[in-house]
Motif scaffolding. Structure first.
Motif, mmCIF file in Angstrom:
data_model
loop_
_atom_site.group_PDB
_atom_site.id
_atom_site.type_symbol
_atom_site.label_atom_id
_atom_site.label_comp_id
_atom_site.label_asym_id
_atom_site.label_seq_id
_atom_site.Cartn_x
_atom_site.Cartn_y
_atom_site.Cartn_z
ATOM 1 N N ILE A 120 0.822 -1.212 0.000
ATOM 2 C CA ILE A 120 0.000 0.000 0.000
ATOM 3 C C ILE A 120 0.857 1.263 0.000
ATOM 4 O O ILE A 120 0.764 2.092 -0.910
ATOM 5 N N LYS A 124 2.080 3.548 -3.306
ATOM 6 C CA LYS A 124 1.515 4.888 -3.392
ATOM 7 C C LYS A 124 2.610 5.919 -3.648
ATOM 8 O O LYS A 124 2.436 6.839 -4.457
ATOM 9 N N TYR A 125 3.760 5.774 -2.958
ATOM 10 C CA TYR A 125 4.877 6.678 -3.220
ATOM 11 C C TYR A 125 5.383 6.522 -4.655
ATOM 12 O O TYR A 125 5.752 7.502 -5.310
ATOM 13 N N GLU A 127 3.568 5.719 -7.151
ATOM 14 C CA GLU A 127 2.555 6.393 -7.975
ATOM 15 C C GLU A 127 2.765 7.902 -7.965
ATOM 16 O O GLU A 127 2.680 8.570 -9.008
ATOM 17 N N ILE A 128 3.046 8.442 -6.762
ATOM 18 C CA ILE A 128 3.271 9.885 -6.649
ATOM 19 C C ILE A 128 4.494 10.298 -7.468
ATOM 20 O O ILE A 128 4.469 11.276 -8.236
ATOM 21 N N SER A 227 2.536 7.051 6.522
ATOM 22 C CA SER A 227 1.187 7.232 5.982
ATOM 23 C C SER A 227 0.771 8.700 5.992
ATOM 24 O O SER A 227 -0.222 9.060 5.370
ATOM 25 N N TYR A 275 -2.215 13.694 -0.818
ATOM 26 C CA TYR A 275 -2.050 12.278 -1.137
ATOM 27 C C TYR A 275 -2.732 11.457 -0.058
ATOM 28 O O TYR A 275 -2.528 11.692 1.128
ATOM 29 N N THR A 276 -3.521 10.494 -0.447
ATOM 30 C CA THR A 276 -4.226 9.648 0.523
ATOM 31 C C THR A 276 -4.109 8.198 0.116
ATOM 32 O O THR A 276 -3.904 7.866 -1.058
ATOM 33 N N LEU A 277 -4.241 7.319 1.118
ATOM 34 C CA LEU A 277 -4.320 5.878 0.868
ATOM 35 C C LEU A 277 -5.783 5.513 0.681
ATOM 36 O O LEU A 277 -6.617 5.811 1.522
ATOM 37 N N GLU A 278 -6.092 4.819 -0.408
ATOM 38 C CA GLU A 278 -7.478 4.491 -0.682
ATOM 39 C C GLU A 278 -8.067 3.581 0.382
ATOM 40 O O GLU A 278 -9.233 3.644 0.689
ATOM 41 N N GLN A 521 -8.346 -3.550 -4.686
ATOM 42 C CA GLN A 521 -7.094 -3.599 -3.936
ATOM 43 C C GLN A 521 -7.187 -4.669 -2.853
ATOM 44 O O GLN A 521 -8.100 -4.661 -2.042
#
Length: 561
Positions: A120, A124-125, A127-128, A227, A275-278, A521
């Motif tokens: 997760i 995400k990082y 992706e950013i 996070s 930026y958030t975690l889904e 996910q």
């Protein structure tokens, strides 16, 4: 001297013989000859094992108060590791936990941290960083287009205004440099955090390979800090706005500049929590570490196949070799039975919001509704066999059906049809490329509507969970979880959705229940259920989970808290 001999491990006592044994308590390499010497003292804690089995025993920390004692307990009041003597000394009257259990629990938490980082946080990082790199890669082209627009516009005017156009171009160049600098600085910040994450993963892997309790106990999770993503930097490209009415006889440079148009300056904002975690959006309820078995119902079937809930107290069940469908209360008492019209087994059952039972009758290729003991034919299919079905939140029926090729030359097909009463409203069969969404074989498919109105199908033959939106457009396919080494395949039996819009499906081979969020996910497994050949799955309105086993048992679990 053979250089390879330098890599041979020697005995720690004699320092010459090749090591063959290992004291798992003292962490000493031993040859056969030196074993007796090592254990000759009056200390009874030596654990001598073959060298290949070294470090298989937990390494308890030494007590700082009592010499030659090892701490095997954890004082709950003081949060300290203590030995058996400490219990009756400084910690008299306190409560204690077995240190090995605390250690195992911490190891499990560390494993979860690793999984969360790998699956997760780190993605995400990535992706950013990819998004920022894409902006940087497109930056030159975007500014080139703007510059071209300005240049083309400027060429329509005489030389008197060339200075103004050049001024605009210079401003764009400066803005581009500033824009690039902003994005580069933001990328550097993200990449520094990624480096910290990689270092944390390496530390976790070293801890997982180690049996040193002190190292494990010293571990401090940084997932909460990771996070908390840095503020999201959003940079708005400058825009060129030409004037449609211009006086070409104007000679004042500044006035001409204003008449020709203007550049909206480069600007950027820093958005906290950009930026958030889904996954954090879906977990209003927490998944329990171990599901709690609430009750077990013996249906008496030899080959149970389906379970659905009439209410939180009553359930309907059906079997693969029986035309009779049975209703039980949660205490396991049989309330009523219904037999299919054809005398053949039902291929799928569900219940409506008014408490009616609806079933697929393979013998007549019909869908039937049972209310107040009376059976009514709702749908009759021509050339198709109903396989499974569910009721939507709007009261529609979604029916999975297979092409009946038993007496024809037709090609095997599968599709989902939505019905309002007996009226066909929608057919879902192909994706945007014209490819079949579902496998065409006779193996079971299971269907459920999610809270976000997605249509979720567990396709046993395809080894996939196939999810389309309300319009029938493919959203995603889930074919199993990817580890760092390989994909763990999925053989889904049964599907259900809960109040969090999470998707649950049974895996036939591992007996694990996979939990996905509404975007596909993977969240985690539910295991430790002691399931025996599970074949059906259902989640009621209170998020209790029911698992049907082939041997005839229905087990009710609590898995959310």
């Amino acid at each position: 001297m053979d250089p390879c001999a330098q890599d041979v491990i020697r005995c720690d006592l004699c320092e010459t013989a090749i090591v063959q044994m290992y004291c798992d308590f003292c962490h000493v390499n031993l040859c056969i000859t030196c074993i007796g010497k090592h254990v000759s003292d009056d200390y009874d804690k030596h654990i001598v094992v073959p060298i290949q089995n070294r470090k298989s025993t937990l390494i308890y920390p030494r007590c700082t108060t009592h010499d030659r004692k090892r701490c095997e307990l954890q004082c709950k009041e003081c949060n300290l590791s203590v030995c058996s003597v400490c219990v009756f000394d400084q910690h008299l009257g306190h409560t204690f936990s077995n240190l090995s259990k605390v250690h195992n629990a911490r190891k499990a938490d560390i494993g979860k941290d690793e999984e969360e980082i790998q699956n997760i946080i780190s993605p995400k990082y990535d992706e950013i960083a990819t998004d920022i790199k894409t902006q940087i890669a497109n930056l030159k082209e975007n500014y080139k287009k703007l510059t071209t627009a300005v240049t083309t516009y400027g060429e329509e005017w005489h030389k008197e205004i060339d200075n103004v156009i050049n001024r605009m171009k210079n401003e764009l160049e400066e803005m581009g440099i500033a824009h690039l600098d902003i994005l580069n600085r933001h990328l550097d910040e993200i990449q520094q955090l990624q480096t910290l994450i990689e270092q944390t993963l390496l530390t976790i892997k070293r801890i997982e390979k180690s049996n040193d309790i002190s190292v494990t106990m010293e571990y401090s999770s940084q997932n909460k800090e990771f996070s908390k993503f840095p503020p999201k930097v959003q940079v708005t490209l400058p825009t060129f706005s030409p004037n449609t009415v211009v006086n070409p006889n104007t000679t004042d440079s500044e006035q001409v500049y204003k008449l020709l148009g203007s550049l909206i300056p480069l600007c950027y904002t820093t958005e906290e929590n950009g930026y958030t975690l889904e996954k954090t959006e879906t977990l209003a309820k927490e998944l329990m570490e171990k599901p709690e078995l609430v009750s077990t119902i013996d249906t008496g079937y030899e080959k149970l196949s389906s379970v659905v809930c009439l209410s939180e107290e009553d359930i309907w069940t059906s079997a693969k070799v029986n035309a009779v469908m049975k209703c039980f209360n949660i205490q396991g008492s049989l309330i009523k039975t219904i037999e299919t019209k054809s005398g053949e087994r039902p291929s799928g059952i569900t219940v409506t919001t008014d408490g009616s039972l609806v079933y697929c009758d393979r013998g007549t290729n019909t869908v039937n509704k049972v209310k107040s003991g009376q059976t009514e034919e709702v749908i009759r299919l021509q050339g198709w066999i109903p396989q499974h079905l569910c009721v939507t939140s709007s009261g529609d029926l979604l029916v999975i059906m297979l092409r009946d090729v038993r007496n024809s030359d037709d090609v095997a097909q599968s599709k989902i049809v939505r019905y309002s009463g007996s009226t066909e409203k929608q057919t879902i069969q192909f994706d945007d490329q014209g490819q079949p969404l579902y496998s065409s074989g006779p193996l079971n498919k299971y269907i459920s509507e999610n809270r976000n109105l997605d249509i979720c199908v567990a396709d046993l033959r395809a080894g996939a969970v196939v999810v389309v939106n309300q319009s029938g457009k493919l959203r995603f396919r889930y074919t199993g979880r990817f580890s760092l080494r390989k994909r763990i395949p999925l053989i889904p039996r049964g599907i259900a959705t809960n109040s969090q819009s999470q998707i649950l499906t049974l895996d036939r081979d591992t007996l694990f229940i996979h939990i996905l969020d509404q975007n596909g996910q993977f969240l985690r497994y539910i295991d430790n259920c002691n399931l025996n050949n599970p074949v059906g799955l259902y989640v009621d309105k209170s998020d209790s989970m029911y698992v049907a086993e082939m041997n005839g048992s229905v087990k009710k679990f609590k898995y959310l808290q």
